[in-house]
Design an enzyme around this catalytic site. Structure first.
Site, PDB file in Angstrom:
ATOM      1  N   ASP A 176     -27.452 -10.506   0.477  1.00  0.00           N
ATOM      2  CA  ASP A 176     -27.629 -11.781   1.447  1.00  0.00           C
ATOM      3  C   ASP A 176     -26.124 -12.256   1.559  1.00  0.00           C
ATOM      4  O   ASP A 176     -25.912 -12.720   0.816  1.00  0.00           O
ATOM      5  CB  ASP A 176     -28.677 -13.081   0.883  1.00  0.00           C
ATOM      6  CG  ASP A 176     -29.641 -13.641   1.537  1.00  0.00           C
ATOM      7  OD1 ASP A 176     -29.078 -13.746   2.377  1.00  0.00           O
ATOM      8  OD2 ASP A 176     -30.330 -13.097   1.498  1.00  0.00           O
ATOM      9  N   ASP A 185     -27.459 -13.982   6.530  1.00  0.00           N
ATOM     10  CA  ASP A 185     -28.671 -15.131   6.761  1.00  0.00           C
ATOM     11  C   ASP A 185     -28.446 -16.850   7.686  1.00  0.00           C
ATOM     12  O   ASP A 185     -26.533 -16.117   8.331  1.00  0.00           O
ATOM     13  CB  ASP A 185     -28.238 -16.222   5.872  1.00  0.00           C
ATOM     14  CG  ASP A 185     -29.577 -17.261   5.691  1.00  0.00           C
ATOM     15  OD1 ASP A 185     -30.421 -16.833   5.210  1.00  0.00           O
ATOM     16  OD2 ASP A 185     -28.572 -18.832   5.643  1.00  0.00           O
ATOM     17  N   GLU A 210     -30.263 -12.040  10.619  1.00  0.00           N
ATOM     18  CA  GLU A 210     -32.022 -12.791  10.611  1.00  0.00           C
ATOM     19  C   GLU A 210     -31.563 -13.489  12.047  1.00  0.00           C
ATOM     20  O   GLU A 210     -30.630 -14.799  11.725  1.00  0.00           O
ATOM     21  CB  GLU A 210     -31.647 -13.206   9.121  1.00  0.00           C
ATOM     22  CG  GLU A 210     -33.626 -14.914   9.169  1.00  0.00           C
ATOM     23  CD  GLU A 210     -33.088 -16.103   8.382  1.00  0.00           C
ATOM     24  OE1 GLU A 210     -34.265 -16.888   8.279  1.00  0.00           O
ATOM     25  OE2 GLU A 210     -31.838 -16.274   8.218  1.00  0.00           O
ATOM     26  N   HIS A 266     -39.426 -15.295   2.050  1.00  0.00           N
ATOM     27  CA  HIS A 266     -39.722 -16.749   1.610  1.00  0.00           C
ATOM     28  C   HIS A 266     -39.055 -17.245   1.974  1.00  0.00           C
ATOM     29  O   HIS A 266     -39.592 -18.577   1.365  1.00  0.00           O
ATOM     30  CB  HIS A 266     -38.128 -15.841   0.401  1.00  0.00           C
ATOM     31  CG  HIS A 266     -37.327 -16.677   1.812  1.00  0.00           C
ATOM     32  ND1 HIS A 266     -36.419 -14.814   1.965  1.00  0.00           N
ATOM     33  CD2 HIS A 266     -36.078 -17.454   1.727  1.00  0.00           C
ATOM     34  CE1 HIS A 266     -36.103 -16.046   2.509  1.00  0.00           C
ATOM     35  NE2 HIS A 266     -35.381 -16.996   1.999  1.00  0.00           N
ATOM     36  N   ASP A 267     -39.510 -17.644   3.077  1.00  0.00           N
ATOM     37  CA  ASP A 267     -39.887 -18.681   3.970  1.00  0.00           C
ATOM     38  C   ASP A 267     -40.869 -19.101   5.126  1.00  0.00           C
ATOM     39  O   ASP A 267     -41.376 -20.068   5.398  1.00  0.00           O
ATOM     40  CB  ASP A 267     -39.126 -19.309   5.129  1.00  0.00           C
ATOM     41  CG  ASP A 267     -37.270 -18.482   4.961  1.00  0.00           C
ATOM     42  OD1 ASP A 267     -36.963 -19.009   3.559  1.00  0.00           O
ATOM     43  OD2 ASP A 267     -36.117 -17.822   5.494  1.00  0.00           O
TER      44      ASP A 267
HETATM   45  C1  NOJ Z   1     -32.663 -19.004   5.828  1.00  0.00           C
HETATM   46  C2  NOJ Z   1     -33.226 -19.002   4.945  1.00  0.00           C
HETATM   47  O1  NOJ Z   1     -34.110 -17.298   5.006  1.00  0.00           O
HETATM   48  C3  NOJ Z   1     -33.775 -19.634   3.866  1.00  0.00           C
HETATM   49  O2  NOJ Z   1     -34.317 -19.648   2.828  1.00  0.00           O
HETATM   50  C4  NOJ Z   1     -32.952 -20.729   3.988  1.00  0.00           C
HETATM   51  O3  NOJ Z   1     -33.180 -22.327   3.874  1.00  0.00           O
HETATM   52  C5  NOJ Z   1     -32.025 -21.102   5.165  1.00  0.00           C
HETATM   53  N1  NOJ Z   1     -31.682 -19.449   6.239  1.00  0.00           N
HETATM   54  C6  NOJ Z   1     -30.488 -21.518   5.143  1.00  0.00           C
HETATM   55  O4  NOJ Z   1     -29.594 -20.421   4.503  1.00  0.00           O
END
Ligand code: NOJ
Length: 586
Positions: free
Chosen positions: A124, A230, A295, A363-364
């Site tokens: 990541d 990210d 992302e 994970h989000d």
């Molecule tokens: C995206 C990540 O998937 C998330 O978990 C994170 O809180 C934010 N970016 C900030 O890095």
């Protein structure tokens, strides 16, 4: 009827151009097109040292599991030194390993364990921000050169009646509240799109760009195979920090501190972003076969597609395709038509020669079984593993883990915490981050210790890897069979068509001259459905087919794998996926 002869011209493509676009004839494809990407959330995968938090040694101990699962790429959520304000997405050293997770030697051992088994490793890469505890930020606060402008600093707009400084503009943090935090020491505000503990780096500073390219080089030299980048859309913001963002209309929230309150015209997707992504592409391309995935969440499809770049300016190998999350929020959104539209939206908009991907969760976002219903888990895994493109699986989805209830007192996720006890459940990401369920021993075999950082789901005695390996039919067994099956030519370079699409039914056909033809039929509804596929099909289908796989919820004697079923009277239980091998008539 000579089905095999008639089939080619009878196929009515839903995407007449798509098979051309996917270049299905091409044989040699890069690894990231063939392999399933499996996301590991390190805190929650496997704890080798008993402290209740997962670690690198734990992941290494499961390398055989990953190999046997059939995934080809492991993407590790951040494992770098971090105060853990955002559980690793706040990085205090981009080129180190967080002691909670282990050492650099443990990292190298993991990389070797994966590579020895033929698996790739993606890191990541979190370029938008660091931790406020990063040495660069500590020095920037003190205006120590060359770090003074490593972050976005601004003068206050003024001072209020009580003498408090007023932020330079109305920009909001994704995690709620002002995106500006005052620093006494510097008498200035700094900007953070996420937590105050995640200051945004300043990409208009050439040195910052170089530092972050060195981070990529560092990990490439360590032998990693690629990066998941990210929050790429947040990289730049407008240069003029005196400008306010407009209120969104409709905003969907009346809370002026909620991120959704504003239309992020000045802080998202700024045009400069692409030149930085191109610089990273150039760094990666000096090493053979490296992948970059970015992302991009919540954007218009045209914006998302820009991250593919084009032949003259190649950018990411792909932006994550979050449409299955964004468009289909719950079971009532899940219809045959909606699935078709969602899949089409990606494929129709994807530039020629580029490669699709399918993300069901991470994970989000809540677990697939909780968003769509546990009965739909197998069907959705079948769908993303059998469509053309790279599937991305979040750890635990292969056994159908569901969201875990976390009380306000146990809540860890800063996004949840910032919305308070009344609203935390709408925003907390803890429910999908609970420990991986390995077996029925205490703490689901995740740790030998006596606590875990988030509670283990109560269902772990039934939903765990060991139980599903032993069961005759299970989510895990289906997943493994799909992972193996998708290596067949009909899937790797076969054509795709959607013979039957109704409100309740979605179907995908994969076929290739000289190879097996498969038909995946999904009942998206919450009721049992009996369907005559011939009646609805835009393709001439044979009378019968052999069942290859079925959802675990289907216990009928007539669909036991290997059975022959009639396509004119197919019965599917709620949420079922039924994978069939079409029998060609002699
Ligand atoms: C995206 C990540 O998937 C998330 O978990 C994170 O809180 C934010 N970016 C900030 O890095």
């Amino acid at each position: 009827m000579d089905f095999s002869l008639k089939r080619p011209e009878l196929i009515v493509y839903s995407h007449s151009e798509m098979n051309k676009k996917l270049n299905v004839k091409r044989r040699k494809v890069p690894w990231w097109q063939n392999e399933i990407i499996y996301q590991i959330y390190p805190r929650s995968f496997c704890d080798a040292n008993g402290d209740g938090v997962g670690d690198l040694k734990g992941i290494t101990s499961q390398a055989d599991y990953l190999r046997a699962l059939g995934v080809g790429t492991v993407w590790l959520s951040p494992v770098y030194p971090s105060p853990m304000a955002d559980f690793g997405y706040d990085i205090a050293d981009f080129v180190g390993i967080e002691p909670l997770f282990g050492t650099m030697a443990d990292f190298e051992e993991l990389r070797a364990a994966l590579h020895d088994r033929g698996l790739k490793l993606m890191m990541d890469f979190v370029p938008n921000h660091s931790s406020d505890e990063h040495e660069w930020f500590v020095k920037s606060k003190r205006k120590e050169e060359p770090y003074t402008d490593y972050y976005i600093w601004a003068e206050p707009k003024g001072f209020n009646e009580t003498g408090e400084p007023i932020p330079p503009n109305n920009w909001l943090s994704v995690f709620r509240g002002s995106a500006w935090t005052w620093v006494e020491e510097r008498q200035q505000f700094y900007y953070h799109q996420f937590l105050a503990k995640q200051p945004d780096l300043n990409y208009r500073n050439e040195r910052v760009r170089e530092e972050m390219k060195n981070v990529l080089r560092f990990w490439l030299e360590k032998g990693v195979d690629g990066f998941r980048v990210d929050a790429i859309t947040h990289l730049f913001e407008a240069e003029d920090l005196s400008l306010d963002e407009p209120v969104a209309s409709p905003s969907g929230t009346d809370d002026p501190l909620d991120y959704g309150y504003l239309n992020h015209t000045l802080t998202l997707n700024q045009p400069e972003t692409f030149s930085v992504v191109k610089e990273w592409r150039d760094v990666l391309d000096l090493y053979p076969d490296k992948a970059m995935i970015v992302e991009v969440f919540g954007e218009e499809i045209e914006e998302v597609m820009k991250y593919y770049g084009n032949d003259s300016v190649p950018l990411a190998d792909f932006p994550f395709n979050f449409l299955l999350i964004e468009h289909l929020r719950n079971r009532s959104d899940l219809t045959g038509f909606a699935l078709k539209d969602t899949i089409d939206m990606w494929l129709d908009n994807m530039p020629e020669g580029k490669w699709p991907n399918w993300v069901l969760g991470n994970h989000d976002y809540g677990r697939v079984g909780s968003r769509f219903g546990a009965d739909a888990v197998d069907a959705l895994n079948m769908l993303v593993l059998l469509l053309p493109g790279t599937p991305v699986t979040y750890n635990g989805e292969e056994i159908g883990m569901v969201n875990t209830f976390i009380s306000w007192e146990d809540t860890q996720d800063p996004q949840g915490c910032r919305y308070g006890p009344e609203h935390y459940q709408e925003f907390s990401r803890d429910p999908e981050r609970t420990p991986m369920q390995w077996d029925h021993s205490p703490f689901a075999g995740f740790t030998q210790g006596n606590s875990t950082w988030l509670p283990v789901n109560e269902n772990y005695k039934e939903v765990n890897v060991q139980a599903q390996l032993q069961a005759e039919e299970s989510h895990l067994k289906i997943y493994k069979e799909l992972a193996a099956l998708r290596k067949e030519e009909s899937f790797t370079r076969g054509h795709v068509a959607y013979p039957v699409v109704t409100f309740e039914i979605f179907s995908v056909m994969r076929y290739l001259e000289g190879y097996e033809s498969y038909l995946l039929v999904i009942n998206t509804s919450e009721g049992e459905v009996e369907v005559d596929l011939h009646h609805h099909s835009n393709v001439e289908l044979p009378p019968s087919a052999v069942v290859i796989l079925r959802s675990v919820t289907d216990t009928s004697n007539s669909t036991v794998p290997g059975s022959v079923v009639k396509l004119s009277e197919l019965i599917l239980v709620p949420g079922e996926g039924l994978l069939l091998n079409l029998i060609e008539e002699e």
